[in-house]
Write an enzyme that holds these catalytic residues in place. Structure first.
Site, PDB file in Angstrom:
ATOM      1  N   TYR A  87       0.982  -1.245   0.138  1.00  0.00           N
ATOM      2  CA  TYR A  87      -0.179  -0.051  -0.136  1.00  0.00           C
ATOM      3  C   TYR A  87       0.907   1.374   0.001  1.00  0.00           C
ATOM      4  O   TYR A  87       0.329   2.185  -0.517  1.00  0.00           O
ATOM      5  CB  TYR A  87      -0.956  -0.051   1.330  1.00  0.00           C
ATOM      6  N   LYS A 127       2.976 -15.337   2.675  1.00  0.00           N
ATOM      7  CA  LYS A 127       3.174 -15.948   1.395  1.00  0.00           C
ATOM      8  C   LYS A 127       4.468 -16.339   0.931  1.00  0.00           C
ATOM      9  O   LYS A 127       5.313 -15.969  -0.105  1.00  0.00           O
ATOM     10  CB  LYS A 127       2.757 -15.241   0.165  1.00  0.00           C
ATOM     11  N   ASP A 168      -3.040 -18.343   0.760  1.00  0.00           N
ATOM     12  CA  ASP A 168      -4.166 -18.910  -0.173  1.00  0.00           C
ATOM     13  C   ASP A 168      -4.802 -20.000   0.637  1.00  0.00           C
ATOM     14  O   ASP A 168      -6.074 -20.242   0.756  1.00  0.00           O
ATOM     15  CB  ASP A 168      -3.744 -19.583  -1.511  1.00  0.00           C
ATOM     16  N   ASP A 177      -6.392  -6.696   4.251  1.00  0.00           N
ATOM     17  CA  ASP A 177      -7.554  -6.363   3.542  1.00  0.00           C
ATOM     18  C   ASP A 177      -8.425  -7.355   2.854  1.00  0.00           C
ATOM     19  O   ASP A 177      -9.721  -7.434   3.148  1.00  0.00           O
ATOM     20  CB  ASP A 177      -7.027  -5.222   2.615  1.00  0.00           C
ATOM     21  N   ASP A 194     -12.576  -8.923   4.460  1.00  0.00           N
ATOM     22  CA  ASP A 194     -13.723  -8.914   3.302  1.00  0.00           C
ATOM     23  C   ASP A 194     -14.324 -10.296   3.404  1.00  0.00           C
ATOM     24  O   ASP A 194     -15.769 -10.510   3.524  1.00  0.00           O
ATOM     25  CB  ASP A 194     -13.483  -8.401   2.124  1.00  0.00           C
TER      26      ASP A 194
HETATM   27  C1  IPM Z   1     -10.222  -0.860   4.166  1.00  0.00           C
HETATM   28  C2  IPM Z   1     -10.638  -0.434   2.784  1.00  0.00           C
HETATM   29  C3  IPM Z   1      -9.250   0.601   2.474  1.00  0.00           C
HETATM   30  C4  IPM Z   1      -8.101  -0.451   2.357  1.00  0.00           C
HETATM   31  C5  IPM Z   1      -9.506   1.157   0.948  1.00  0.00           C
HETATM   32  C6  IPM Z   1     -10.672   2.176   1.152  1.00  0.00           C
HETATM   33  C7  IPM Z   1      -8.372   2.103   0.946  1.00  0.00           C
HETATM   34  O1  IPM Z   1     -10.553  -1.395   1.773  1.00  0.00           O
HETATM   35  O2  IPM Z   1     -10.014  -0.361   5.047  1.00  0.00           O
HETATM   36  O3  IPM Z   1     -10.462  -2.256   4.135  1.00  0.00           O
HETATM   37  O4  IPM Z   1      -7.787  -1.009   1.150  1.00  0.00           O
HETATM   38  O5  IPM Z   1      -7.402  -0.543   3.270  1.00  0.00           O
HETATM   39 MG    MG Z   2     -10.824  -3.546   2.679  1.00  0.00          MG
END
Ligand code: IPM
Ligand code: MG
Length: 356
Positions: free
Chosen positions: A141, A186, A219, A243, A247
Site C-alpha cells: 500500500y 506467502k 491462499d 484487507d 472482507d
Molecule cells: C479497508 C478499505 C481500504 C483499504 C480502502 C478504502 C483504501 O478497503 O479499510 O479495508 O484497502 O485499506
Molecule cells: Mg478493505
C-alpha cells in the site's frame, strides 16, 4: 471524563453511519456523565471537492489533537477516474500513516441470530470468534508506485521493526484471549513474507513462549477461514492480505455492514472505522447498516478512552436490538421487515439509555 473526538464522515454512506456513531457516543455521554466534544472534518472525496486535497491539514491537526477519530468511509465513482491525480483513498492511507496506527484490529463474531444471514452453512459458524490484526501502515500500500504506457509496478517493503511491533500487538491480544495466534504470509513466493515469517517465529519464541503459533500461506488461509473458522483466535498478517481476508471473514458474520475496526499505534489515540466502504449504490437512501460503526464506537470507548463499562453497554445494546429482530436491509431475511439507518440507531440509543 472529557474527550475530544474528530469525526470524518467522508463519502457515500459515510455521513449516515458516522452520524449514527455520534448519536451513540452522545447517548453514552448523557447516561454516564461524560463530556464528549466533536470536531467534524473533511476527508476523502468530500475533501477533494472542497479543497483539492483528500486529507487537508486542518483535518490532520484536528485528529492529532483528539483522543480518538471516527471515520465513516471514503471513495466513490465520482473520484474513481483511473487517471485522476488525487483519490479519496490516498487521504485514508495518509491519515493512517500520519496517526501512526500500524495495527488494525478487525474482530469477527457470529451472532447466532444472524447465522442465517451468512452464506456459509450454519454448522461451520458455531463458536466463530476471531480477530484479524492487519498491519496497516506498510507493505504494498505504501511502496513506490510507477506507471508508464507499457508497465506498472507497486513496491512491497517491510522492515523487521514494522513486523515486530504488529506481531507484538497480535501476540498480546492472543495472550488475553484463547492463546492461539495464526500468522498468514506467502513465504513460498515473497521475500517480504519470508522476513515476516522469520521475524514472527523469533518474536513469539523469545517473548510469547506460551502462545500456540500456527503459520499459514495466504491462499490456504483463505480456504481455512471458510472450512474451519471457529478454530481461529487471532490472525496476524500484512496489509494487503489483511484487507482481502477481512472482507472474506465478514461473510462469516453475515454482512460487511457488521464488522468494526480499530487502528492503533503506540499512543492511546486510535482511528475507528467500519470495515465496509462508502457503498455508493445505497448512499443517501438511509438504509445503510450502522452496526459496524456502532461496534467501532464500542472499540473507541474501550481502547482509546478506557471506558470498558460503556463499551460493554454499547455492545450489549447493539446485540440485544439484533436479538429482538431489528434488521437493516443487508441482514434482513425474507420474512423480516427491514428498517433504516436512523431507526436502527434509535433502537440502540434507547436500549442504551436504559442500560448504560
Ligand atoms: C479497508 C478499505 C481500504 C483499504 C480502502 C478504502 C483504501 O478497503 O479499510 O479495508 O484497502 O485499506
Ligand atoms: Mg478493505
Amino acid at each position: 471524563m472529557e474527550a475530544l473526538i474528530t469525526i470524518l464522515p467522508g463519502d457515500g454512506v459515510g455521513p449516515e453511519v458516522s452520524s449514527a456513531g455520534q448519536a451513540v457516543l452522545e447517548a453514552v455521554a448523557a447516561e454516564a456523565g461524560h463530556g464528549f466534544s466533536f470536531s467534524h472534518q473533511l476527508a476523502g472525496g468530500a475533501a477533494i471537492d472542497a479543497t483539492g486535497n483528500p486529507l487537508p491539514q486542518d483535518t490532520v491537526a484536528s485528529c492529532l489533537e483528539s483522543d480518538a477519530v471516527l471515520l465513516g468511509a471514503v471513495g466513490g465513482p465520482k473520484w474513481s477516474d483511473p487517471n485522476a491525480a488525487v483519490r479519496p483513498e490516498q487521504g485514508l492511507l495518509a491519515l493512517r500513516s500520519e496517526l501512526g496506527v500500524y495495527a488494525n484490529l478487525r474482530p469477527v463474531v457470529v451472532l447466532p441470530e444472524l447465522a442465517d444471514a451468512s452464506p456459509i452453512k450454519v454448522e461451520y459458524l458455531d463458536g466463530v470468534d476471531l480477530v484479524v490484526v492487519r498491519e496497516l501502515t506498510g507493505g504494498i500500500y505504501f511502496g513506490d508506485k510507477q506507471r508508464d504506457a507499457e508497465s506498472a509496478s507497486d513496491l512491497c517493503t517491510y522492515t523487521v521493526a514494522e513486523i515486530e511491533r504488529v506481531i507484538r500487538v497480535a501476540a498480546r491480544l492472543a495472550t488475553d484471549r484463547r492463546g492461539k495466534l495464526c500468522s498468514v504470509d506467502k513465504a513460498n513466493v515473497l521475500e517480504t513474507s519470508r522476513l515476516w515469517r522469520d521475524t514472527t517465529n523469533r518474536v513469539i519464541a523469545r517473548e510469547f513462549g506460551d502462545l500456540e503459533l500456527e503459520t499459514l500461506l495466504v491462499d490456504a488461509a483463505a480456504m481455512h477461514l471458510l472450512s474451519r473458522p471457529a478454530d481461529f483466535d487471532v490472525i496476524v498478517t500484512e496489509n494487503m492480505f489483511g484487507d482481502i481476508l477481512t472482507d472474506e471473514a465478514s461473510m462469516l458474520a453475515g454482512s460487511l455492514g457488521l464488522l468494526p475496526s480499530a487502528s492503533l499505534g503506540d499512543s492511546a489515540r486510535g482511528l475507528y472505522e467500519p470495515i465496509h466502504g462508502s457503498a455508493p449504490d445505497i448512499a443517501g437512501k438511509g438504509i445503510a447498516n450502522p452496526a459496524a460503526t456502532i461496534a467501532s464506537v464500542a472499540m473507541l470507548l474501550r481502547l482509546s478512552l478506557g471506558l470498558d463499562e460503556e463499551a460493554n453497554a454499547v455492545e450489549s445494546a447493539l446485540h440485544s436490538v439484533i436479538r429482538d429482530g431489528a434488521r437493516t436491509a443487508d441482514i434482513a431475511g425474507p420474512s423480516d421487515t427491514a428498517i433504516g439507518t436512523d431507526d436502527f440507531t434509535d433502537l440502540v440509543v434507547r436500549r442504551l439509555s436504559r442500560t448504560a
